[in-house]
Design a protein around this motif. Structure first.
Motif, short mmCIF file in Angstrom:
data_model
loop_
_atom_site.label_atom_id
_atom_site.label_comp_id
_atom_site.label_asym_id
_atom_site.label_seq_id
_atom_site.Cartn_x
_atom_site.Cartn_y
_atom_site.Cartn_z
N GLN A 1 0.84 10.71 5.01
CA GLN A 1 0.82 10.20 3.87
C GLN A 1 -0.39 9.38 3.25
N GLU A 2 -1.06 9.46 2.36
CA GLU A 2 -1.85 8.77 2.01
C GLU A 2 -1.45 7.36 1.29
N ARG A 3 -2.06 6.35 1.75
CA ARG A 3 -1.44 5.07 1.28
C ARG A 3 -2.41 4.39 0.35
N PHE A 4 -1.90 3.84 -0.79
CA PHE A 4 -2.89 3.38 -2.15
C PHE A 4 -2.95 1.94 -2.09
N ASP A 5 -3.95 1.40 -2.76
CA ASP A 5 -4.04 0.10 -2.88
C ASP A 5 -4.84 -0.23 -4.28
N ALA A 6 -4.22 -0.99 -5.15
CA ALA A 6 -4.73 -1.39 -6.48
C ALA A 6 -5.87 -2.30 -6.39
N ASN A 7 -5.82 -3.04 -5.27
CA ASN A 7 -7.21 -3.98 -5.09
C ASN A 7 -8.30 -3.12 -4.51
N VAL A 8 -9.25 -2.79 -5.55
CA VAL A 8 -10.29 -2.27 -5.07
C VAL A 8 -11.51 -2.69 -4.80
N ARG A 9 -11.51 -4.03 -4.72
CA ARG A 9 -12.67 -5.06 -4.27
C ARG A 9 -12.50 -4.72 -2.75
N PRO A 10 -13.98 -4.68 -2.20
CA PRO A 10 -14.24 -4.53 -0.93
C PRO A 10 -13.19 -5.50 0.04
N HIS A 11 -12.42 -5.03 1.02
CA HIS A 11 -11.74 -5.90 1.73
C HIS A 11 -11.08 -4.79 3.02
N ASN A 12 -10.71 -5.58 4.10
CA ASN A 12 -10.61 -4.68 5.27
C ASN A 12 -8.98 -4.76 5.38
N HIS A 13 -8.44 -3.80 6.43
CA HIS A 13 -7.20 -3.50 6.50
C HIS A 13 -6.79 -3.45 7.82
N HIS B 1 0.94 -1.16 0.00
CA HIS B 1 -0.08 -0.16 0.10
C HIS B 1 0.74 1.49 0.10
N PRO B 2 1.74 1.50 -1.07
CA PRO B 2 2.51 2.43 -1.12
C PRO B 2 2.11 4.02 -1.04
N SER B 3 2.85 4.86 -0.69
CA SER B 3 2.56 6.38 -0.84
C SER B 3 3.05 6.71 -2.21
N ALA B 4 2.66 7.94 -2.43
CA ALA B 4 3.19 8.69 -3.48
C ALA B 4 4.83 8.78 -3.43
N ASP B 5 5.14 9.11 -2.41
CA ASP B 5 6.70 9.27 -2.21
C ASP B 5 7.35 8.15 -2.34
N TRP B 6 6.98 6.94 -1.76
CA TRP B 6 7.32 5.70 -2.12
C TRP B 6 7.35 5.39 -3.62
N ILE B 7 6.38 5.48 -4.49
CA ILE B 7 6.25 5.33 -5.74
C ILE B 7 7.29 6.17 -6.42
N TYR B 8 7.29 7.55 -6.28
CA TYR B 8 8.17 8.60 -6.80
C TYR B 8 9.62 7.88 -6.62
N GLN B 9 10.05 7.85 -5.23
CA GLN B 9 11.44 6.91 -4.97
C GLN B 9 11.79 6.00 -5.88
N ARG B 10 10.79 5.05 -6.11
CA ARG B 10 10.97 3.83 -6.77
C ARG B 10 11.03 4.03 -8.16
N LEU B 11 10.58 4.96 -8.70
CA LEU B 11 10.43 5.16 -10.33
C LEU B 11 11.48 6.09 -10.92
N VAL C 1 0.80 -1.18 6.35
CA VAL C 1 -0.73 -1.47 6.19
C VAL C 1 -0.84 -2.80 5.42
N ILE C 2 -1.74 -3.62 6.05
CA ILE C 2 -1.74 -5.08 5.74
C ILE C 2 -3.29 -5.51 5.29
N ASP C 3 -3.30 -6.08 4.12
CA ASP C 3 -4.87 -6.55 3.90
C ASP C 3 -5.25 -7.73 4.63
N LEU C 4 -6.33 -7.81 5.14
CA LEU C 4 -7.18 -8.50 5.94
C LEU C 4 -8.13 -9.27 4.73
N HIS C 5 -7.85 -10.27 4.29
CA HIS C 5 -8.90 -10.65 3.22
C HIS C 5 -9.63 -12.03 3.87
N GLN C 6 -8.89 -12.49 4.97
CA GLN C 6 -9.93 -13.42 5.62
C GLN C 6 -11.11 -13.02 6.51
#
Length: 134
Positions: A68-80, A24-34, A89-94
């Motif tokens: 910092q806002e944290r983003f997720d590409a998984n837009v299906r309903p799930h908890n964190h 669940h990266p932040s904009a800054d993480w994405i920027y530093q990575r790219l 930030v950890i997905d709680l799919h179960q």
């Protein structure tokens, strides 16, 4: 008049960076990575594209962690779960998403609930382990 959406290598790279990780990266993480592969990339470009993806429904903002806002590409309903120590930030799919809760809140308070987000806060396993070692 409808705006034309142009193809952009930077936009594609930003989306790929989000889709390729579950942190669940932040904009800054994405920027530093790219930045090494795209030297002319600006943090503003990252933010504009994140807003674009959010408007398109391609990504969602999960939470604001340490300012910092944290983003997720998984837009299906799930908890964190958000670790208050390290900011993970950890997905709680179960943990099932409870649609009945929307109905209950709607009926109890006379509201029209469209959806809800459930976020747990606490200490992750890694931070708990580190605190036990210290």
């Amino acid at each position: 008049m409808e705006r034309t959406i142009r193809y952009s290598k930077k936009r594609e790279a930003i989306l790929e960076a989000i889709c390729s990780t579950d942190i669940h990266p932040s904009a800054d993480w994405i920027y530093q990575r790219l930045k090494p592969a795209h030297p002319d990339l600006s943090l503003g470009t990252v933010y504009r594209n994140l807003n674009f993806f959010r408007e398109q429904g391609t990504v969602q903002c999960v939470a604001v962690v340490n300012g910092q806002e944290r983003f997720d590409a998984n837009v299906r309903p799930h908890n964190h779960f958000i670790c208050d120590c390290c900011g993970a930030v950890i997905d709680l799919h179960q943990i099932p998403v409870d649609a009945g809760l929307d109905r209950q809140v709607s009926e109890t308070y006379g509201l029209q609930v469209h959806h809800h987000d459930l976020v747990f806060h606490g200490t992750c396993a890694e931070c708990r382990e580190k605190s036990q070692i210290s």
